[in-house]
Design a protein around this motif. Structure first.
Motif, PDB file in Angstrom:
ATOM      1  N   UNK A 123      25.893 -39.483  28.051  1.00  0.00           N
ATOM      2  CA  UNK A 123      27.166 -38.782  28.274  1.00  0.00           C
ATOM      3  C   UNK A 123      27.078 -37.734  29.378  1.00  0.00           C
ATOM      4  N   UNK A 124      26.035 -37.760  30.175  1.00  0.00           N
ATOM      5  CA  UNK A 124      25.977 -36.934  31.372  1.00  0.00           C
ATOM      6  C   UNK A 124      25.704 -35.461  31.127  1.00  0.00           C
ATOM      7  N   UNK A 125      24.999 -35.144  30.056  1.00  0.00           N
ATOM      8  CA  UNK A 125      24.617 -33.757  29.775  1.00  0.00           C
ATOM      9  C   UNK A 125      23.273 -33.497  30.439  1.00  0.00           C
ATOM     10  N   UNK A 126      23.195 -32.435  31.223  1.00  0.00           N
ATOM     11  CA  UNK A 126      22.063 -32.237  32.113  1.00  0.00           C
ATOM     12  C   UNK A 126      20.844 -31.618  31.449  1.00  0.00           C
ATOM     13  N   UNK A 127      21.066 -30.538  30.683  1.00  0.00           N
ATOM     14  CA  UNK A 127      19.967 -29.669  30.273  1.00  0.00           C
ATOM     15  C   UNK A 127      20.167 -29.221  28.829  1.00  0.00           C
ATOM     16  N   UNK A 128      19.073 -29.083  28.103  1.00  0.00           N
ATOM     17  CA  UNK A 128      19.107 -28.578  26.730  1.00  0.00           C
ATOM     18  C   UNK A 128      18.294 -27.295  26.637  1.00  0.00           C
ATOM     19  N   UNK A 129      18.884 -26.276  26.048  1.00  0.00           N
ATOM     20  CA  UNK A 129      18.200 -25.012  25.807  1.00  0.00           C
ATOM     21  C   UNK A 129      17.707 -25.023  24.361  1.00  0.00           C
ATOM     22  N   UNK A 130      16.405 -25.213  24.165  1.00  0.00           N
ATOM     23  CA  UNK A 130      15.849 -25.284  22.822  1.00  0.00           C
ATOM     24  C   UNK A 130      15.762 -23.887  22.231  1.00  0.00           C
ATOM     25  N   UNK A 131      16.479 -23.676  21.137  1.00  0.00           N
ATOM     26  CA  UNK A 131      16.501 -22.364  20.495  1.00  0.00           C
ATOM     27  C   UNK A 131      15.162 -22.093  19.803  1.00  0.00           C
ATOM     28  N   UNK A 132      14.620 -20.907  20.045  1.00  0.00           N
ATOM     29  CA  UNK A 132      13.322 -20.542  19.459  1.00  0.00           C
ATOM     30  C   UNK A 132      13.435 -19.162  18.821  1.00  0.00           C
ATOM     31  N   UNK A 133      13.600 -19.157  17.520  1.00  0.00           N
ATOM     32  CA  UNK A 133      13.600 -17.913  16.769  1.00  0.00           C
ATOM     33  C   UNK A 133      12.152 -17.472  16.534  1.00  0.00           C
ATOM     34  N   UNK A 134      11.984 -16.321  15.923  1.00  0.00           N
ATOM     35  CA  UNK A 134      10.669 -15.711  15.711  1.00  0.00           C
ATOM     36  C   UNK A 134       9.611 -16.727  15.256  1.00  0.00           C
ATOM     37  N   UNK A 135       8.721 -17.139  16.140  1.00  0.00           N
ATOM     38  CA  UNK A 135       7.708 -18.135  15.763  1.00  0.00           C
ATOM     39  C   UNK A 135       6.539 -17.543  14.992  1.00  0.00           C
ATOM     40  N   UNK A 136       6.536 -16.216  14.799  1.00  0.00           N
ATOM     41  CA  UNK A 136       5.498 -15.582  13.992  1.00  0.00           C
ATOM     42  C   UNK A 136       5.912 -15.527  12.521  1.00  0.00           C
ATOM     43  N   UNK A 137       7.075 -16.045  12.213  1.00  0.00           N
ATOM     44  CA  UNK A 137       7.549 -16.168  10.843  1.00  0.00           C
ATOM     45  C   UNK A 137       7.032 -17.483  10.257  1.00  0.00           C
ATOM     46  N   UNK A 138       7.306 -17.768   8.972  1.00  0.00           N
ATOM     47  CA  UNK A 138       6.891 -19.058   8.403  1.00  0.00           C
ATOM     48  C   UNK A 138       7.495 -20.273   9.109  1.00  0.00           C
ATOM     49  N   UNK A 139       8.536 -20.072   9.919  1.00  0.00           N
ATOM     50  CA  UNK A 139       9.138 -21.182  10.661  1.00  0.00           C
ATOM     51  C   UNK A 139       8.275 -21.622  11.835  1.00  0.00           C
ATOM     52  N   UNK A 140       7.305 -20.774  12.238  1.00  0.00           N
ATOM     53  CA  UNK A 140       6.597 -20.980  13.487  1.00  0.00           C
ATOM     54  C   UNK A 140       5.997 -22.361  13.694  1.00  0.00           C
ATOM     55  N   UNK A 141       5.201 -22.886  12.754  1.00  0.00           N
ATOM     56  CA  UNK A 141       4.598 -24.199  12.978  1.00  0.00           C
ATOM     57  C   UNK A 141       5.627 -25.319  13.178  1.00  0.00           C
TER      58      UNK A 141
END
Length: 414
Positions: free
Chosen positions: A129-147
Motif C-alpha cells: 500500500x505504498x507506506x514508506x517507513x515504520x517507526x518502531x516504538x520502544x518503551x523503557x527496555x530496562x523494564x520486564x518488557x525489555x527482552x
C-alpha cells in the motif's frame, strides 16, 4: 504495561498564524523544507507498536500483552485492552481468547506480534500500500518488557529488509524515570547496531532516531527541560537525525505542554506534534489547520526544522472515522500546509482504535456480544484494507503523484 497515549485537549485553541519565515530551502507544497527528501522527509511514516503478545507464543513477556487489561488472563469482554478487532484472515496463527465466537461462528483469535509471520504480514502490507517507513516504538527496555522489545526490533529489521521498507527506533519515554542515562546506554549497547541494516531509515545521510514524550505536561513525563535537551543533543552528537514526538501545543508551552521547553523542541531536526485525543471530526481538523498547523509550519520554517504532523484514522469505538472522510481531510490539510512528512498514528493501535492495519469489516467479524464496532459502524461498507489504501493515496498526494484535493479519491470498497 498498558501505556496509552490518549490525552484529551484541555481548552480551545488560541494560537494565531505566524508570518512567512525561514531561509531559502527546498520548496515543498506552500512551505519550505529544512531537508531534502529522504527516508522521512517527503515520506509517510507509520507508528508501529509491535506490542501484542499471547500466552503460548514464546515471547519472554509471557502473557496477553496489550490485548488484555490483566495480561495473565485471556482477553474477554471484561478483561480487554482494545477498541477494535483485527481482520485475522491473513495470519497463519491465531491464539484463542475468552471472547465468544465471532458472529460468523469462527473462533475469536488474536495475533501475536512476537510471531515473525505477523510482522512480515504487516510489512508486506506496507509494501503493498505504498507506506514508506515504520517507526518502531520502544518503551523503557530496562523494564520486564525489555527482552520482548529487543526481539521485536530484530523481527522488524528482518521484515523491513524482506519487503523493502525503512524502519527506525522511536523511543517513547513515558514512565521511564531513568531515561536520561538509560536511553543513551540502550542506544549504544543495543539499538545502534540496527543502523547497519540497509533498511534502517536515514535522513540527510544520518540514521533516524525518534524520541516521543519530552515536554508533555503529565506526571509520567517529569524530566526537566535541561535533561531533555541533554538527551537530544547527545543523539545529535552521535551523528543521528533526531525526530521529536512533542505536545500539540509545543509552540505556546501551555495546555498539554509544560512551559519552558521551546529550546528542547527547537533542538530536534524534525517535529511531530501529537494529535490523538485532540481532534475527532472534520471541523476539529480545520480548526487545527488554521490555529495550530499553519503557525507550526511557519515556526519550523523559521528554525530550520522539518515538520511531520500526525494524521489519524479515528477511534472506531468512538465512531469518529466517517468512512475515511475524517482522515482524508487531515491528509488534505497537512499537504496544503506544506508539511515535510506525515506521521500516521498508528499502524497497529488496536488499543485506541486508531489502527490503519486490516480491521474487521462488519459485525460478522467481531466476537458476539463484545460491543466492538467494525469499520461499517456508520452504515458505509468498508473493506478491511480501506485505511491502508487511504494512507497510500494520502502518500501519493504528499509526493505530488496525485493532485491536491479535498475530495477523497479512495473508495471504501474496491
Amino acid at each position: 504495561m498498558g501505556i496509552s497515549r490518549r490525552h484529551l485537549i484541555g481548552s480551545a485553541l488560541g494560537a494565531t498564524a505566524l508570518g512567512a519565515l525561514g531561509a531559502a530551502k527546498l520548496t515543498t507544497g506552500t512551505a519550505t523544507a529544512a531537508s531534502p527528501p529522504g527516508d522521512v522527509v517527503g515520506k509517510v511514516t507509520v507508528g508501529y507498536q509491535g506490542w501484542f503478545a499471547c500466552a503460548g507464543d514464546g515471547a519472554p513477556i509471557n502473557g496477553w500483552w496489550h490485548w488484555a487489561a490483566d495480561m495473565s488472563r485471556p482477553p474477554s469482554p471484561d478483561n480487554t485492552g482494545i477498541h477494535s478487532w483485527p481482520d485475522m484472515r491473513e495470519y497463519t496463527k491465531g491464539y484463542r481468547t475468552n471472547y465468544s465466537n465471532l458472529n460468523n461462528g469462527q473462533p475469536a483469535t488474536l495475533f501475536s506480534s512476537y510471531d515473525q509471520q505477523t510482522v512480515d504480514t504487516h510489512f508486506r502490507w506496507m509494501q503493498q500500500y505504498g507506506i514508506d517507513t515504520a517507526a518502531l516504538q520502544r518503551f523503557n527496555p530496562f523494564s520486564p518488557e525489555g527482552p520482548t522489545r529487543d526481539a521485536m526490533a530484530t523481527k522488524v529489521r528482518s521484515a523491513a529488509e524482506t519487503y523493502g521498507r525503512k524502519f527506525y527506533i522511536m523511543y517513547d519515554a513515558t514512565g521511564w524515570l531513568d531515561m536520561k542515562s538509560q536511553m543513551k546506554q540502550d542506544w549504544t549497547d543495543k539499538m545502534r547496531a540496527h543502523t547497519s541494516s540497509s533498511a534502517y531509515a536515514r535522513q540527510n545521510g544520518k540514521p533516524v532516531v525518534g524520541i516521543w514524550g519530552f515536554g508533555f505536561n503529565e506526571a509520567n513525563k517529569p524530566w526537566s527541560a535541561a535533561d531533555c535537551l541533554d538527551v537530544v543533543n547527545w543523539f545529535k552528537a552521535q551523528g543521528c537525525y533526531v525526530m521529536g514526538g512533542v505536545p500539540t501545543h509545543w509552540r505556546s508551552g501551555n495546555e498539554d505542554s509544560r512551559p519552558g521547553y521551546l529550546g528542547v523542541y527547537h533542538a530536534f531536526h524534525m517535529l511531530s506534534p501529537w494529535m490523538v485525543g485532540r481532534i475527532g471530526n472534520i471541523a476539529d481538523t480545520d480548526r487545527f489547520f488554521s490555529g495550530v498547523n499553519t503557525p507550526d509550519q511557519a515556526d519550523c520554517d523559521a528554525n530550520g526544522i522539518d515538520y511531520q504532523p500526525c494524521v489519524l484514522p479515528g477511534d472506531t469505538q468512538s465512531r469518529q472515522r466517517a468512512h475515511g472522510d475524517f482522515m482524508w481531510r487531515q491528509f488534505y490539510n497537512m499537504v496544503r500546509v506544506g508539511a515535510q512528512g506525515i506521521y500516521i498514528s498508528m499502524f497497529d493501535e488496536y488499543n485506541e482504535g486508531n489502527q490503519i492495519a486490516k480491521t474487521a469489516e462488519n459485525a460478522s467479524m467481531v466476537p458476539a456480544g463484545s460491543g466492538i464496532w467494525a469499520l461499517d459502524e456508520d452504515g458505509t461498507v468498508c473493506s478491511s484494507d480501506y485505511y491502508l489504501r487511504l494512507t497510500g493515496d494520502g502518500g501519493r498526494m504528499l509526493k505530488k503523484q496525485i493532485a491536491l484535493t479535498p475530495n477523497r479519491p479512495t473508495k471504501p470498497v474496491v
